[in-house]
Design a protein around this motif. Structure first.
Motif, PDB file in Angstrom:
ATOM      1  N   PRO A 144       2.607 -17.053  10.387  1.00  0.00           N
ATOM      2  CA  PRO A 144       2.051 -15.710  10.137  1.00  0.00           C
ATOM      3  C   PRO A 144       2.028 -15.355   8.653  1.00  0.00           C
ATOM      4  O   PRO A 144       1.116 -14.672   8.201  1.00  0.00           O
ATOM      5  CB  PRO A 144       2.993 -14.784  10.909  1.00  0.00           C
ATOM      6  N   GLY A 145       3.050 -15.776   7.888  1.00  0.00           N
ATOM      7  CA  GLY A 145       3.054 -15.529   6.443  1.00  0.00           C
ATOM      8  C   GLY A 145       3.376 -14.096   6.080  1.00  0.00           C
ATOM      9  O   GLY A 145       4.245 -13.466   6.694  1.00  0.00           O
ATOM     10  N   ASP A 146       2.647 -13.579   5.109  1.00  0.00           N
ATOM     11  CA  ASP A 146       3.007 -12.303   4.480  1.00  0.00           C
ATOM     12  C   ASP A 146       2.095 -11.140   4.879  1.00  0.00           C
ATOM     13  O   ASP A 146       1.007 -11.343   5.401  1.00  0.00           O
ATOM     14  CB  ASP A 146       2.924 -12.469   2.958  1.00  0.00           C
ATOM     15  N   GLY A 147       2.542  -9.942   4.488  1.00  0.00           N
ATOM     16  CA  GLY A 147       1.701  -8.748   4.634  1.00  0.00           C
ATOM     17  C   GLY A 147       1.226  -8.543   6.060  1.00  0.00           C
ATOM     18  O   GLY A 147       2.013  -8.534   7.009  1.00  0.00           O
TER      19      GLY A 147
ATOM     20  N   GLY B 158       0.866 -14.118   0.082  1.00  0.00           N
ATOM     21  CA  GLY B 158       0.683 -13.374  -1.162  1.00  0.00           C
ATOM     22  C   GLY B 158       1.511 -12.106  -1.158  1.00  0.00           C
ATOM     23  O   GLY B 158       1.668 -11.459  -0.111  1.00  0.00           O
ATOM     24  N   HIS B 159       2.075 -11.796  -2.328  1.00  0.00           N
ATOM     25  CA  HIS B 159       2.848 -10.570  -2.456  1.00  0.00           C
ATOM     26  C   HIS B 159       2.687 -10.052  -3.885  1.00  0.00           C
ATOM     27  O   HIS B 159       2.737 -10.845  -4.834  1.00  0.00           O
ATOM     28  CB  HIS B 159       4.323 -10.845  -2.137  1.00  0.00           C
TER      29      HIS B 159
ATOM     30  N   GLY C  73      -6.874 -11.722   2.695  1.00  0.00           N
ATOM     31  CA  GLY C  73      -5.541 -11.925   2.133  1.00  0.00           C
ATOM     32  C   GLY C  73      -4.473 -11.168   2.907  1.00  0.00           C
ATOM     33  O   GLY C  73      -4.684 -10.760   4.058  1.00  0.00           O
ATOM     34  N   SER C  74      -3.324 -10.959   2.244  1.00  0.00           N
ATOM     35  CA  SER C  74      -2.155 -10.419   2.956  1.00  0.00           C
ATOM     36  C   SER C  74      -2.126  -8.883   2.990  1.00  0.00           C
ATOM     37  O   SER C  74      -1.367  -8.312   3.744  1.00  0.00           O
ATOM     38  CB  SER C  74      -0.884 -10.945   2.303  1.00  0.00           C
ATOM     39  N   TYR C  75      -2.965  -8.222   2.211  1.00  0.00           N
ATOM     40  CA  TYR C  75      -3.123  -6.765   2.225  1.00  0.00           C
ATOM     41  C   TYR C  75      -1.775  -6.056   2.452  1.00  0.00           C
ATOM     42  O   TYR C  75      -1.573  -5.366   3.463  1.00  0.00           O
ATOM     43  CB  TYR C  75      -4.145  -6.407   3.333  1.00  0.00           C
ATOM     44  N   PRO C  76      -0.835  -6.215   1.504  1.00  0.00           N
ATOM     45  CA  PRO C  76       0.547  -5.764   1.718  1.00  0.00           C
ATOM     46  C   PRO C  76       0.675  -4.280   2.053  1.00  0.00           C
ATOM     47  O   PRO C  76       1.569  -3.898   2.819  1.00  0.00           O
ATOM     48  CB  PRO C  76       1.227  -6.054   0.382  1.00  0.00           C
ATOM     49  N   GLN C  77      -0.235  -3.455   1.523  1.00  0.00           N
ATOM     50  CA  GLN C  77      -0.133  -2.003   1.776  1.00  0.00           C
ATOM     51  C   GLN C  77      -0.240  -1.668   3.262  1.00  0.00           C
ATOM     52  O   GLN C  77       0.230  -0.621   3.704  1.00  0.00           O
ATOM     53  CB  GLN C  77      -1.245  -1.239   1.035  1.00  0.00           C
ATOM     54  N   ALA C  78      -0.877  -2.546   4.023  1.00  0.00           N
ATOM     55  CA  ALA C  78      -1.092  -2.242   5.442  1.00  0.00           C
ATOM     56  C   ALA C  78      -0.106  -2.966   6.357  1.00  0.00           C
ATOM     57  O   ALA C  78      -0.132  -2.781   7.580  1.00  0.00           O
ATOM     58  CB  ALA C  78      -2.522  -2.613   5.826  1.00  0.00           C
ATOM     59  N   ALA C  79       0.783  -3.759   5.754  1.00  0.00           N
ATOM     60  CA  ALA C  79       1.692  -4.596   6.560  1.00  0.00           C
ATOM     61  C   ALA C  79       2.491  -3.772   7.568  1.00  0.00           C
ATOM     62  O   ALA C  79       3.052  -2.733   7.222  1.00  0.00           O
ATOM     63  CB  ALA C  79       2.638  -5.354   5.646  1.00  0.00           C
ATOM     64  N   GLY C  80       2.513  -4.216   8.792  1.00  0.00           N
ATOM     65  CA  GLY C  80       3.345  -3.608   9.828  1.00  0.00           C
ATOM     66  C   GLY C  80       2.858  -2.263  10.329  1.00  0.00           C
ATOM     67  O   GLY C  80       3.495  -1.641  11.177  1.00  0.00           O
ATOM     68  N   LYS C  81       1.703  -1.794   9.846  1.00  0.00           N
ATOM     69  CA  LYS C  81       1.229  -0.454  10.241  1.00  0.00           C
ATOM     70  C   LYS C  81       0.302  -0.493  11.451  1.00  0.00           C
ATOM     71  O   LYS C  81      -0.209   0.540  11.876  1.00  0.00           O
ATOM     72  CB  LYS C  81       0.508   0.206   9.064  1.00  0.00           C
TER      73      LYS C  81
END
Ligand code: IPM
Ligand code: MG
Length: 373
Positions: free
Chosen positions: A11-14, A77-78, A280-288
């Protein structure tokens, strides 16, 4: 009786885990419907793997990939690494090493557009009609993997772009064969007016073209191709290109689809094939629970095609078509009235198991209750 497949899930990041969970759920549903035996083994990659092990592609992950029938990959990516040019270890190194170690020399990125989404693209709708492109990007050579160095005084840096003819030949055959199954047009994108490697690509493709007389070959400089993708994208069928041009043009082409959240990819070669969304990993949306899982789910469909399970893949593509035609959009498409990542996954499963018909109750979906009444 169905087939037995072991799938490595990275699964990786974000938002990687958000979208990959839905793809796994859909694959599970397909397995039940067609009596296949799919087993899923999860492993670490990217920033997540660096945090837990210090290595963006731990040996256990690589070993698992090598011993599996396919890899389902999320994103890496982070921001903490993007902002630090001196970082010695980077999440992206995990992805690049995996591609190299698994010999994934061909990255296939289909770009299709849906009329229900034309309004999302900055390109005018009339230009988007009939766009159906498959980009074949060389993935384990070129400037990505050539020698890199910085001089002792730190003032000069070099990246070498290098190709051996064999690296061109093997992906070219895949691209020509695919063109034969499609509209029989192949456009080689290069910079042969400047680069020696591009001249080698041209020479090699001209030779190989003789084996495929039914395929019409076009050659286009990359700067022109970048423009043509926006002014006249429907002229393209299969685009064949080297690693970095393919990286850039595939992001550009995704603009035609209106959202990055819809584009899947397959990376194939000598080892286990990898299937991953191109976003990409779109970190701002992670887990939402707001990311669009369609690209990951469509990547799972490409995996099924790779297994030779074509009807199963069609089921998934039909489900995504149905979702889009019925306006079940995630936040990237409709920021006001959006459906959750998990709801889209559930709807795809419902469609695959023929549980939708007229029984869909939109209000319940919005409340994240059962989709079926
Ligand atoms: C892609 C990505 C990667 C690439 C990065 C994350 C290294 O942009 O898969 O297109 O450049 O290949
Ligand atoms: Mg890219």
């Amino acid at each position: 009786m169905g087939v037995k497949k072991q799938i490595a899930v990275l699964p990786g990041d974000g938002i990687g885990p958000d979208v990959i969970n839905q793809a796994v759920r859909v694959l599970d549903t397909i397995a039940k419907k067609y009596q296949h035996d799919f087993s899923f083994q999860f492993a670490l990659v990217g920033a997540d793997a660096i945090d837990k092990t210090g290595d963006p592609l731990p040996k256990a992950t690589l070993d698992l990939c090598k011993s599996s029938d396919a890899v389902l990959f999320g994103a890496v990516g982070h921001p903490k690494y993007d902002q630090d040019p001196n970082a010695k270890v980077r999440p992206e190194q995990g992805l690049l090493k995996m591609r190299k170690e698994l010999g994934l020399f061909a990255n296939i990125r289909p770009v299709t557009t849906y009329s229900a989404l034309h309004h999302l693209s900055p390109v005018k709708s009339n230009i988007l009609e009939h766009v159906d492109i498959e980009i074949f990007r060389e993935l384990t050579g070129g400037i990505y993997f050539g020698k890199k160095e910085t001089s002792a005084d730190g003032k000069t840096a070099t990246d070498t772009c290098i190709y051996h003819v064999d690296e061109i030949v093997r992906i070219a055959h895949l691209a020509f064969k695919r063109a034969q199954e499609r509209k029989r047009k192949l456009t080689l994108v290069d910079k042969a007016n400047v680069m020696e490697t591009s001249r080698l690509w041209r020479k090699t493709i001209n030779e190989i073209a003789k084996d495929y007389p039914d395929v019409e070959v076009f050659q286009m400089f990359v700067d022109n191709a970048a423009m043509q993708l926006i002014i006249n994208p429907s002229q393209f069928d299969v685009i064949l290109t080297e690693n970095m041009f393919g990286d850039i043009l595939s992001d550009e082409a995704s603009v035609l689809a209106g959202t990055l959240g819809l584009l899947p990819s397959a990376s194939i070669g000598t080892g286990t094939a990898v299937f991953e969304p191109i976003h990409g990993s779109y970190p701002q949306a992670a887990g939402k629970d707001i990311a669009n899982p369609s690209a990951a789910i469509l990547s799972a469909a490409m995996m099924l095609d790779h297994f030779g399970l074509h009807q199963e893949a069609i089921d998934i593509r039909n489900a995504i078509d149905w979702i889009i035609c019925n306006g079940f959009f995630t936040k990237d498409i409709d920021p006001i009235n959006f459906y959750f990542t998990s709801t889209i996954g559930e709807l795809v499963c419902d469609f695959v198991t023929n549980r939708v018909e007229d029984a869909i109750h939109k209000a319940n979906i919005q409340l994240r209750k059962s989709t079926i009444i």
